[in-house]
Write an enzyme that holds these catalytic residues in place. Sequence first.
Site, PDB file in Angstrom:
ATOM      1  N   HIS A   1      30.388 -15.754 -25.122  1.00  0.00           N
ATOM      2  CA  HIS A   1      31.327 -16.434 -26.001  1.00  0.00           C
ATOM      3  C   HIS A   1      30.815 -17.821 -26.379  1.00  0.00           C
ATOM      4  O   HIS A   1      30.095 -18.460 -25.622  1.00  0.00           O
ATOM      5  CB  HIS A   1      32.692 -16.586 -25.319  1.00  0.00           C
ATOM      6  CG  HIS A   1      33.403 -15.290 -25.130  1.00  0.00           C
ATOM      7  ND1 HIS A   1      34.323 -15.083 -24.125  1.00  0.00           N
ATOM      8  CD2 HIS A   1      33.327 -14.115 -25.798  1.00  0.00           C
ATOM      9  CE1 HIS A   1      34.782 -13.850 -24.192  1.00  0.00           C
ATOM     10  NE2 HIS A   1      34.192 -13.246 -25.204  1.00  0.00           N
TER      11      HIS A   1
ATOM     12  N   LYS B   1      44.101  -4.862 -54.677  1.00  0.00           N
ATOM     13  CA  LYS B   1      44.542  -3.487 -54.451  1.00  0.00           C
ATOM     14  C   LYS B   1      46.056  -3.380 -54.309  1.00  0.00           C
ATOM     15  O   LYS B   1      46.577  -2.365 -53.850  1.00  0.00           O
ATOM     16  CB  LYS B   1      43.862  -2.899 -53.213  1.00  0.00           C
ATOM     17  CG  LYS B   1      42.353  -2.744 -53.371  1.00  0.00           C
ATOM     18  CD  LYS B   1      41.739  -1.940 -52.239  1.00  0.00           C
ATOM     19  CE  LYS B   1      40.242  -1.743 -52.471  1.00  0.00           C
ATOM     20  NZ  LYS B   1      39.621  -0.924 -51.394  1.00  0.00           N
TER      21      LYS B   1
ATOM     22  N   THR C   1      42.637  -2.331 -46.014  1.00  0.00           N
ATOM     23  CA  THR C   1      41.902  -1.161 -46.509  1.00  0.00           C
ATOM     24  C   THR C   1      40.425  -1.146 -46.106  1.00  0.00           C
ATOM     25  O   THR C   1      39.704  -0.205 -46.427  1.00  0.00           O
ATOM     26  CB  THR C   1      41.997  -1.071 -48.046  1.00  0.00           C
ATOM     27  OG1 THR C   1      41.413  -2.247 -48.621  1.00  0.00           O
ATOM     28  CG2 THR C   1      43.443  -0.949 -48.497  1.00  0.00           C
ATOM     29  N   GLY C   2      39.975  -2.171 -45.401  1.00  0.00           N
ATOM     30  CA  GLY C   2      38.595  -2.200 -44.926  1.00  0.00           C
ATOM     31  C   GLY C   2      38.388  -1.226 -43.776  1.00  0.00           C
ATOM     32  O   GLY C   2      39.337  -0.637 -43.249  1.00  0.00           O
ATOM     33  N   LYS C   3      37.143  -1.063 -43.348  1.00  0.00           N
ATOM     34  CA  LYS C   3      36.807  -0.106 -42.290  1.00  0.00           C
ATOM     35  C   LYS C   3      37.527  -0.426 -40.985  1.00  0.00           C
ATOM     36  O   LYS C   3      38.162   0.442 -40.374  1.00  0.00           O
ATOM     37  CB  LYS C   3      35.289  -0.100 -42.075  1.00  0.00           C
ATOM     38  CG  LYS C   3      34.824   0.923 -41.046  1.00  0.00           C
ATOM     39  CD  LYS C   3      33.310   0.902 -40.900  1.00  0.00           C
ATOM     40  CE  LYS C   3      32.860   1.897 -39.844  1.00  0.00           C
ATOM     41  NZ  LYS C   3      31.383   1.884 -39.668  1.00  0.00           N
ATOM     42  N   GLN C   4      37.421  -1.680 -40.536  1.00  0.00           N
ATOM     43  CA  GLN C   4      38.059  -2.072 -39.276  1.00  0.00           C
ATOM     44  C   GLN C   4      39.581  -2.045 -39.397  1.00  0.00           C
ATOM     45  O   GLN C   4      40.283  -1.572 -38.501  1.00  0.00           O
ATOM     46  CB  GLN C   4      37.591  -3.475 -38.853  1.00  0.00           C
ATOM     47  CG  GLN C   4      36.106  -3.574 -38.544  1.00  0.00           C
ATOM     48  CD  GLN C   4      35.702  -2.702 -37.368  1.00  0.00           C
ATOM     49  OE1 GLN C   4      36.442  -2.550 -36.406  1.00  0.00           O
ATOM     50  NE2 GLN C   4      34.520  -2.108 -37.451  1.00  0.00           N
TER      51      GLN C   4
ATOM     52  N   GLU D   1      35.422 -12.036 -34.992  1.00  0.00           N
ATOM     53  CA  GLU D   1      34.465 -12.813 -34.200  1.00  0.00           C
ATOM     54  C   GLU D   1      33.448 -13.463 -35.129  1.00  0.00           C
ATOM     55  O   GLU D   1      33.127 -12.928 -36.182  1.00  0.00           O
ATOM     56  CB  GLU D   1      33.738 -11.887 -33.221  1.00  0.00           C
ATOM     57  CG  GLU D   1      32.714 -12.586 -32.343  1.00  0.00           C
ATOM     58  CD  GLU D   1      32.059 -11.653 -31.349  1.00  0.00           C
ATOM     59  OE1 GLU D   1      31.248 -12.144 -30.543  1.00  0.00           O
ATOM     60  OE2 GLU D   1      32.344 -10.435 -31.377  1.00  0.00           O
TER      61      GLU D   1
ATOM     62  N   ILE E   1      41.487 -11.125 -34.986  1.00  0.00           N
ATOM     63  CA  ILE E   1      40.524 -10.395 -34.161  1.00  0.00           C
ATOM     64  C   ILE E   1      39.086 -10.828 -34.466  1.00  0.00           C
ATOM     65  O   ILE E   1      38.208 -10.757 -33.608  1.00  0.00           O
ATOM     66  CB  ILE E   1      40.660  -8.878 -34.403  1.00  0.00           C
ATOM     67  CG1 ILE E   1      42.132  -8.430 -34.260  1.00  0.00           C
ATOM     68  CG2 ILE E   1      39.759  -8.093 -33.463  1.00  0.00           C
ATOM     69  CD1 ILE E   1      42.741  -8.698 -32.899  1.00  0.00           C
TER      70      ILE E   1
ATOM     71  N   TYR F   1      40.776  -5.441 -20.097  1.00  0.00           N
ATOM     72  CA  TYR F   1      40.936  -3.996 -19.925  1.00  0.00           C
ATOM     73  C   TYR F   1      40.751  -3.599 -18.460  1.00  0.00           C
ATOM     74  O   TYR F   1      41.422  -2.694 -17.960  1.00  0.00           O
ATOM     75  CB  TYR F   1      39.932  -3.229 -20.796  1.00  0.00           C
ATOM     76  CG  TYR F   1      39.876  -3.644 -22.248  1.00  0.00           C
ATOM     77  CD1 TYR F   1      40.987  -4.217 -22.877  1.00  0.00           C
ATOM     78  CD2 TYR F   1      38.723  -3.468 -23.000  1.00  0.00           C
ATOM     79  CE1 TYR F   1      40.928  -4.600 -24.203  1.00  0.00           C
ATOM     80  CE2 TYR F   1      38.659  -3.850 -24.333  1.00  0.00           C
ATOM     81  CZ  TYR F   1      39.765  -4.422 -24.929  1.00  0.00           C
ATOM     82  OH  TYR F   1      39.710  -4.804 -26.250  1.00  0.00           O
TER      83      TYR F   1
END
Length: 346
Positions: free
Chosen positions: A299, A90, A64-67, A145, A143, A207
């Site tokens: 990195h 939640k 439910t977080g932004k990301q 970082e 994901i 990418y």
Amino acid sequence: MTATVVAAAATATMVSSSSGLAAARLLSRTFLLQQNGIRHGSYTASRKHIYIDKNTKIICQGFTGKQGTFHSQQALEYGTKLVGGTTPGKGGQKHLGLPVFNTVKEAKEKTGATASVIYVPPPFAAAAINEAIDAEIPLVVCITEGIPQQDMVRVKHRLTRQGTTRLIGPNCPGVINPGECKIGIMPGHIHKKGRIGIVSRSGTLTYEAVHQTTQVGLGQSLCIGIGGDPFNGTDFIDCLEVFLNDPATEGIILIGEIGGHAEENAAAFLKEHNSGPKAKPVVSFIAGITAPPGRRMGHAGAIIAGGKGGAKEKISALQSAGVVVSMSPAQLGTTIYKEFEKRKML
């Protein structure tokens, strides 16, 4: 615990404060030493979980977080089988039309999830990974970082002593089987189902390779971002084994960078397992050829230390294993295409 292991662990402790990379090397060796006559190599058994497809059921930690919200929405639009997520406190609510649970264990029991993607802030990410290990989720993609290295040392220590859960990341874009399943933050629209397996320490260079292989008409079979941190859950060899055993993967692109010795290890693996007339073509690019020693480049793991981890050494090792090394990331697509052409694989 044997005297050999104790000595190695003590040495790793002394070195850790001055050189994270030296500690990483010592710890990785220590994990492979025998303890009480038992070799702890069971983590390799979890390599099979790296492969994902349209049947992979995924939950999101930090749902439910932004990301978590943004990338879960993107995954659903791509057609990924996202079945729910977790946010402590939640549980019982709905988010994006899917159930929210308090714990990963409950989410797995109720949804039958076989994978989890983690979008949790750095201070809490290691705990999220451990919760997924406790719940025996087969594949965990982190994901996040900026996770403290000390936290990831503990996670890695635990990972290498079990064979049920496979971790990809942290600090990575994720993994995608084009047209079937997307776990992570990569732009889905540039991918095209095809013949090339791509593995990379760099997200943006992944990418670039994807876009180019799509442009030359080869497409991708599976794309894996392993992340650029020194303590990660999956390395090049893990992914190369998946690619070499996958009939849909006819060629491989490996994107490395300065720091550590993962590329040299990958070269040794390819020399042993991908040689002869039936060898799959492998193309590589190593970022950081002009990087000055001792300076971290982006990195946490991208640093030349102690005279080791330089691009030239990595390129030499890969070339000795029959890998075609491109000197520019802009030529990855055309280079692999030419290799297919040379071998009459088009």
